[in-house]
Design a protein around this motif. Sequence first.
Motif, PDB file in Angstrom:
ATOM      1  N   GLN A 154       0.922  -1.302   0.225  1.00  0.00           N
ATOM      2  CA  GLN A 154       0.062   0.010  -0.073  1.00  0.00           C
ATOM      3  C   GLN A 154       0.886   1.363   0.116  1.00  0.00           C
ATOM      4  O   GLN A 154       2.071   1.172   0.221  1.00  0.00           O
ATOM      5  CB  GLN A 154      -0.845  -0.217   1.155  1.00  0.00           C
ATOM      6  CG  GLN A 154      -2.007  -1.071   1.357  1.00  0.00           C
ATOM      7  CD  GLN A 154      -2.714  -1.061   2.283  1.00  0.00           C
ATOM      8  OE1 GLN A 154      -2.885  -0.237   3.396  1.00  0.00           O
ATOM      9  NE2 GLN A 154      -3.633  -2.033   2.503  1.00  0.00           N
ATOM     10  N   ASN A 155       0.135   2.254  -0.464  1.00  0.00           N
ATOM     11  CA  ASN A 155       1.066   3.788  -0.555  1.00  0.00           C
ATOM     12  C   ASN A 155       2.002   3.799  -1.285  1.00  0.00           C
ATOM     13  O   ASN A 155       3.118   4.526  -1.107  1.00  0.00           O
ATOM     14  CB  ASN A 155       1.166   3.974   1.015  1.00  0.00           C
ATOM     15  CG  ASN A 155       0.123   4.125   1.966  1.00  0.00           C
ATOM     16  OD1 ASN A 155      -0.909   4.605   1.618  1.00  0.00           O
ATOM     17  ND2 ASN A 155       0.386   3.663   3.288  1.00  0.00           N
ATOM     18  N   LEU A 156       1.872   2.865  -2.360  1.00  0.00           N
ATOM     19  CA  LEU A 156       3.212   3.035  -3.331  1.00  0.00           C
ATOM     20  C   LEU A 156       2.320   3.249  -4.629  1.00  0.00           C
ATOM     21  O   LEU A 156       1.536   2.876  -5.107  1.00  0.00           O
ATOM     22  CB  LEU A 156       3.900   1.527  -3.549  1.00  0.00           C
ATOM     23  CG  LEU A 156       4.637   1.259  -2.466  1.00  0.00           C
ATOM     24  CD1 LEU A 156       5.327  -0.027  -2.978  1.00  0.00           C
ATOM     25  CD2 LEU A 156       5.949   2.271  -2.119  1.00  0.00           C
ATOM     26  N   ALA A 157       3.229   4.242  -5.303  1.00  0.00           N
ATOM     27  CA  ALA A 157       2.538   4.735  -6.586  1.00  0.00           C
ATOM     28  C   ALA A 157       2.962   3.762  -7.791  1.00  0.00           C
ATOM     29  O   ALA A 157       2.135   3.529  -8.796  1.00  0.00           O
ATOM     30  CB  ALA A 157       2.869   6.136  -7.225  1.00  0.00           C
ATOM     31  N   VAL A 158       4.107   3.339  -7.509  1.00  0.00           N
ATOM     32  CA  VAL A 158       4.576   2.279  -8.629  1.00  0.00           C
ATOM     33  C   VAL A 158       4.918   1.009  -7.765  1.00  0.00           C
ATOM     34  O   VAL A 158       6.041   1.259  -6.873  1.00  0.00           O
ATOM     35  CB  VAL A 158       5.618   2.933  -9.418  1.00  0.00           C
ATOM     36  CG1 VAL A 158       6.283   1.786 -10.456  1.00  0.00           C
ATOM     37  CG2 VAL A 158       5.313   4.097 -10.300  1.00  0.00           C
ATOM     38  N   ILE A 159       4.517  -0.026  -8.258  1.00  0.00           N
ATOM     39  CA  ILE A 159       5.040  -1.478  -7.399  1.00  0.00           C
ATOM     40  C   ILE A 159       5.765  -2.295  -8.556  1.00  0.00           C
ATOM     41  O   ILE A 159       5.517  -2.527  -9.656  1.00  0.00           O
ATOM     42  CB  ILE A 159       3.720  -2.299  -7.133  1.00  0.00           C
ATOM     43  CG1 ILE A 159       2.913  -1.443  -6.263  1.00  0.00           C
ATOM     44  CG2 ILE A 159       4.094  -3.519  -6.534  1.00  0.00           C
ATOM     45  CD1 ILE A 159       1.510  -2.051  -5.872  1.00  0.00           C
ATOM     46  N   HIS A 160       7.005  -2.439  -8.329  1.00  0.00           N
ATOM     47  CA  HIS A 160       7.989  -3.206  -9.234  1.00  0.00           C
ATOM     48  C   HIS A 160       8.015  -4.681  -9.067  1.00  0.00           C
ATOM     49  O   HIS A 160       7.786  -5.061  -7.634  1.00  0.00           O
ATOM     50  CB  HIS A 160       9.438  -2.633  -8.990  1.00  0.00           C
ATOM     51  CG  HIS A 160       9.801  -1.097  -9.030  1.00  0.00           C
ATOM     52  ND1 HIS A 160       9.731  -0.376 -10.134  1.00  0.00           N
ATOM     53  CD2 HIS A 160       9.881  -0.148  -7.979  1.00  0.00           C
ATOM     54  CE1 HIS A 160       9.675   0.600  -9.851  1.00  0.00           C
ATOM     55  NE2 HIS A 160       9.901   0.952  -8.699  1.00  0.00           N
ATOM     56  N   ILE A 161       7.795  -5.153 -10.083  1.00  0.00           N
ATOM     57  CA  ILE A 161       7.802  -6.962 -10.066  1.00  0.00           C
ATOM     58  C   ILE A 161       8.934  -7.360 -10.730  1.00  0.00           C
ATOM     59  O   ILE A 161       9.404  -6.855 -11.696  1.00  0.00           O
ATOM     60  CB  ILE A 161       6.465  -7.214 -10.767  1.00  0.00           C
ATOM     61  CG1 ILE A 161       5.337  -6.655 -10.083  1.00  0.00           C
ATOM     62  CG2 ILE A 161       6.471  -8.726 -10.774  1.00  0.00           C
ATOM     63  CD1 ILE A 161       3.873  -7.167 -10.868  1.00  0.00           C
ATOM     64  N   GLY A 162       9.700  -8.183  -9.967  1.00  0.00           N
ATOM     65  CA  GLY A 162      10.980  -8.846 -10.554  1.00  0.00           C
ATOM     66  C   GLY A 162      11.525  -9.689  -9.315  1.00  0.00           C
ATOM     67  O   GLY A 162      10.994 -10.144  -8.806  1.00  0.00           O
ATOM     68  N   LYS A 163      13.050  -9.848  -9.609  1.00  0.00           N
ATOM     69  CA  LYS A 163      13.947 -10.493  -8.706  1.00  0.00           C
ATOM     70  C   LYS A 163      15.068  -9.568  -8.223  1.00  0.00           C
ATOM     71  O   LYS A 163      15.030  -8.333  -8.753  1.00  0.00           O
ATOM     72  CB  LYS A 163      14.476 -11.531  -9.360  1.00  0.00           C
ATOM     73  CG  LYS A 163      13.379 -12.774  -9.908  1.00  0.00           C
ATOM     74  CD  LYS A 163      14.143 -13.853 -10.568  1.00  0.00           C
ATOM     75  CE  LYS A 163      14.821 -13.672 -11.722  1.00  0.00           C
ATOM     76  NZ  LYS A 163      15.251 -14.742 -12.605  1.00  0.00           N
ATOM     77  N   PRO A 170      12.902  -5.217  -6.350  1.00  0.00           N
ATOM     78  CA  PRO A 170      11.451  -5.580  -6.423  1.00  0.00           C
ATOM     79  C   PRO A 170      10.789  -5.380  -5.404  1.00  0.00           C
ATOM     80  O   PRO A 170      11.315  -5.394  -4.120  1.00  0.00           O
ATOM     81  CB  PRO A 170      11.347  -6.854  -6.975  1.00  0.00           C
ATOM     82  CG  PRO A 170      12.658  -7.507  -6.330  1.00  0.00           C
ATOM     83  CD  PRO A 170      13.671  -6.265  -6.310  1.00  0.00           C
ATOM     84  N   ASP A 171       9.442  -4.780  -5.484  1.00  0.00           N
ATOM     85  CA  ASP A 171       8.461  -4.630  -4.496  1.00  0.00           C
ATOM     86  C   ASP A 171       7.756  -6.156  -4.052  1.00  0.00           C
ATOM     87  O   ASP A 171       7.329  -6.454  -3.318  1.00  0.00           O
ATOM     88  CB  ASP A 171       7.485  -3.465  -4.716  1.00  0.00           C
ATOM     89  CG  ASP A 171       8.255  -2.111  -4.636  1.00  0.00           C
ATOM     90  OD1 ASP A 171       8.910  -1.679  -3.732  1.00  0.00           O
ATOM     91  OD2 ASP A 171       7.883  -1.577  -5.757  1.00  0.00           O
ATOM     92  N   ILE A 186      14.361  -7.280 -13.508  1.00  0.00           N
ATOM     93  CA  ILE A 186      13.344  -5.972 -13.668  1.00  0.00           C
ATOM     94  C   ILE A 186      12.175  -6.233 -14.637  1.00  0.00           C
ATOM     95  O   ILE A 186      12.605  -6.174 -15.801  1.00  0.00           O
ATOM     96  CB  ILE A 186      14.105  -4.540 -13.972  1.00  0.00           C
ATOM     97  CG1 ILE A 186      15.064  -4.354 -12.893  1.00  0.00           C
ATOM     98  CG2 ILE A 186      13.274  -3.459 -14.043  1.00  0.00           C
ATOM     99  CD1 ILE A 186      16.073  -3.484 -13.341  1.00  0.00           C
ATOM    100  N   HIS A 187      11.274  -6.899 -14.361  1.00  0.00           N
ATOM    101  CA  HIS A 187      10.303  -7.438 -15.426  1.00  0.00           C
ATOM    102  C   HIS A 187       9.077  -6.304 -15.652  1.00  0.00           C
ATOM    103  O   HIS A 187       8.777  -6.253 -16.959  1.00  0.00           O
ATOM    104  CB  HIS A 187       9.896  -8.668 -14.744  1.00  0.00           C
ATOM    105  CG  HIS A 187       9.298  -9.764 -16.058  1.00  0.00           C
ATOM    106  ND1 HIS A 187       9.782 -10.756 -16.552  1.00  0.00           N
ATOM    107  CD2 HIS A 187       7.910  -9.540 -16.449  1.00  0.00           C
ATOM    108  CE1 HIS A 187       9.078 -11.340 -17.360  1.00  0.00           C
ATOM    109  NE2 HIS A 187       7.782 -10.731 -17.554  1.00  0.00           N
ATOM    110  N   ALA A 188       8.239  -6.082 -14.855  1.00  0.00           N
ATOM    111  CA  ALA A 188       7.059  -5.339 -14.996  1.00  0.00           C
ATOM    112  C   ALA A 188       6.735  -4.493 -13.864  1.00  0.00           C
ATOM    113  O   ALA A 188       7.210  -4.628 -12.764  1.00  0.00           O
ATOM    114  CB  ALA A 188       5.645  -6.339 -15.092  1.00  0.00           C
ATOM    115  N   ASP A 189       5.923  -3.344 -14.040  1.00  0.00           N
ATOM    116  CA  ASP A 189       5.463  -2.446 -13.005  1.00  0.00           C
ATOM    117  C   ASP A 189       3.925  -2.438 -12.855  1.00  0.00           C
ATOM    118  O   ASP A 189       3.425  -2.366 -13.981  1.00  0.00           O
ATOM    119  CB  ASP A 189       6.119  -1.095 -13.397  1.00  0.00           C
ATOM    120  CG  ASP A 189       7.869  -0.955 -13.041  1.00  0.00           C
ATOM    121  OD1 ASP A 189       8.260  -1.712 -12.529  1.00  0.00           O
ATOM    122  OD2 ASP A 189       8.080   0.048 -13.562  1.00  0.00           O
TER     123      ASP A 189
END
Length: 244
Positions: A154-163, A170-171, A186-189
Amino acid sequence: MIVCPNCNHSNPDGAQTCEACYTPLPATATCPNCGATVQTDASFCGQCGFNLKASRATEEIFAGNIGTDMGAEIPELETPEPLVEPQRLVISAQSGAETSSQSYLAETPTSQTESPESTQPDSAATSGSFKTQLQQQTIKLLHVQTNTSVELPQNLAVIHIGKPNDRVPPDIDVSGFPNSEIVSRIHADIHVEGDAYYIEDVGSSNGTYINRRPLQPGDRHRLRAGDRIALGKGDLVTFLFQIS
C-alpha cells in the motif's frame, strides 16, 4: 386625492365622479391614525399602514351595531388536560469514566411501574461513541501454480515486479516461485492511479502476457479482477489479479 378605479386619474378629495371618464368614485373616509384620505372599503391605510378593519370593528362594538351585549357574562375557559405526561430528567455520572451517561425516566402510574432492570440504559449506549470503520479494498496477486496470495504493498504509486537486483529492487519478489528463472530481474511495473491499477512491461527478456496476450513494452493495461498475468513465456509463472 381619489384615484379613479377605471382610468387611474387622480381626482380631488370629496369628488364623487371622475373628472376624466365620469366613472362614479368610491366613497372615502379619514384614517383615524394619520388623517389621510382612504376608501371606505380599504383594509389598511396607504399612508401609514394602519389596520382600518380593526378600527371599524372596535367602533361597531362600542356603537352596539353588531348585537354584542356588553353586560353579558363571559364563560370561563376550561384548562385542558396535558396530552403528554411530564417527564423527570435524571442525569447520572459514572466516576472514573471518560464519558457520562444520561437517562430519561418518564413518570408513569404505579400500576404500570416497570422493574429497575427495564430502566437501565443499554450497555451499547454507555460504551462511548461508536466507531465507524471504513473498509479498504485489498489487492492481491494469486500465484496460480502454488495457490499463494501476494498482497500488493500500500501507499506506493509504482510497484516493481521482478527479482533481487542492485538497480531497481522489486516490491514483489518472485524469485521464490517455481520457474522463476524465466522472469527478468526488472520485469514489470504496476502503476496505481486512484482506484485504477495499470501493468506495464519494462523491457523483460521473455515478455509479459495479459489473458494470454502479449503486452508490448511501453503499453499499459488496466487491470480488472480476474485478469491473468503471466511473467515470461509458457504460462509458467502466472498470477490472477484479485480485489477483495
